[in-house]
Scaffold this active site. Sequence first.
Site, short mmCIF file in Angstrom:
data_model
loop_
_atom_site.label_atom_id
_atom_site.label_comp_id
_atom_site.label_asym_id
_atom_site.label_seq_id
_atom_site.Cartn_x
_atom_site.Cartn_y
_atom_site.Cartn_z
N TYR A 166 -10.40 1.41 -15.19
CA TYR A 166 -10.24 2.53 -15.99
C TYR A 166 -8.56 2.48 -16.40
O TYR A 166 -7.89 3.43 -16.52
CB TYR A 166 -10.19 4.11 -15.16
N LYS A 175 0.59 -4.72 12.36
CA LYS A 175 0.35 -3.41 12.01
C LYS A 175 -0.88 -2.93 12.26
O LYS A 175 -1.62 -2.21 11.60
CB LYS A 175 1.01 -3.16 10.48
N ASP A 187 7.38 -2.79 11.59
CA ASP A 187 8.18 -1.82 11.43
C ASP A 187 9.32 -1.98 12.34
O ASP A 187 10.76 -2.03 12.42
CB ASP A 187 7.77 -0.46 10.92
N ASP A 214 7.16 -12.95 4.44
CA ASP A 214 7.93 -12.89 3.46
C ASP A 214 9.12 -11.78 3.47
O ASP A 214 10.22 -12.18 3.31
CB ASP A 214 7.31 -12.61 2.06
N ASP A 255 13.35 -12.62 4.32
CA ASP A 255 14.76 -12.16 3.70
C ASP A 255 15.70 -11.35 4.26
O ASP A 255 16.82 -11.42 4.25
CB ASP A 255 14.08 -11.36 2.46
MG MG Z 1 10.42 -13.68 -0.92
#
Ligand code: MG
Length: 365
Positions: free
Chosen positions: A143, A185, A218, A242, A246
């Site tokens: 949609y 998680k 977390d 990922d 960082d």
């Molecule tokens: Mg990355």
Amino acid sequence: MSTHKIAVIPGDGIGNEVVPAAVDCLERIAELHSLNLEFTYFEWGSEYYSRHGRMMAADGLDQLAKHDAIFLGAVGSPEVPDAESLWGLLIPIRREFQQYINLRPVKTLDGVTSPLAAKEPIDLLIVRENNEGEYSEVGGRMYRGQPEECAMQTTVFTRLGVLRAAHYAARLAASRRGQLTSATKSNGIVHTMPFWDEVVAEAVREYPDVTLTSELVDALAAHLVLKPWTLDVIVASNLFGDILSDLGSAATGSIGLAPSANLNPEGDFPSLFEPVHGSAPDIAGKGLANPVGQIWSGAMMLEHLGHPEAGAHLQAGFESALRDGLGTRDVGGTSSTAEFTAAVLSAIDALAGNYADSAAATAKP
Ligand code: MG
Ligand code: NAI
């Protein structure tokens, strides 16, 4: 003399600055350690896309398969949607070549200021599952443009995929401080993450010297900021790994430092070595890029190709230049990419005598 065929893809943005810097260092190391590194360049990336409508040649994977390793800068440009650049080059290489481990070391380097208040040294490895998980092709959009518009994307964990990542991480932990932390998680994501937890635990039971801790991602993010020095090896799904890598590299001082290896541990296909950072269009073309992540990825490549001494020599070279305060701006220095690279080359020469298999060492009386 051992010969290795290396496919080089500088890619976009600062990839074109940090890759030549790292290749200069690799060539110097090759000379000193009597290695024959044959570099073949592939001009694939966003500019290639604007001319050909694709990120790499149609038979790109076949061309790459003929090499012993792939050395990549970064891909991504403001002119090309990120989904195109990533799924048109990097993700097909990672998947088709079964590079199911993404190994990302996070380490404090002397001469680099960490933004963290506590100054305990950080030395941890992130093992990111690199072939499946949240980065799946399963899903779609319906949609489009309507009020009912929706998008769905399904996470895919396979027993095989989780097992092989967990085994790899457990073996690494066994060779280090024996602490393996699994990012989960399972409180919020109630199907895939409990499965991840079960399969990781099943694999790690085979390693009596490894202690497994499962941490909600977390809380683990907070742990990485508050007490990163207590972490040894982290095993994480594609998305969690990922993000955590960082964060980890930022905790050591700059994302420009972080290296990574996309490994096909069996050696059935070439593995790919690239910095964690992207093409950084905000600083591209200004000579400001920190080449450490790329050079360090080159050191990991040498180790993977069976030359740990040469890899350690290269690593000692950039560590020495950083220790001398000759880093780029992102790590608090004033050097340009070229100035820093020159400092690494001098350090490589100065350190040659410390490496048994180096030509300079054997030439000594
Ligand atoms: Mg990355
Ligand atoms: P980025 O990593 O390119 O940049 C983030 C920030 O870190 C920027 O402020 C940048 O200037 C700085 N930075 C990154 N590398 C640096 C270095 N070596 N020296 C000094 N400063 C550095 O991430 P961003 O901005 O989210 O993405 C830019 C493009 O790169 C996007 O198109 C993205 O899709 C792509 N990308 C590609 C990756 C890859 O090829 N593996 C990985 C991450 C992003």
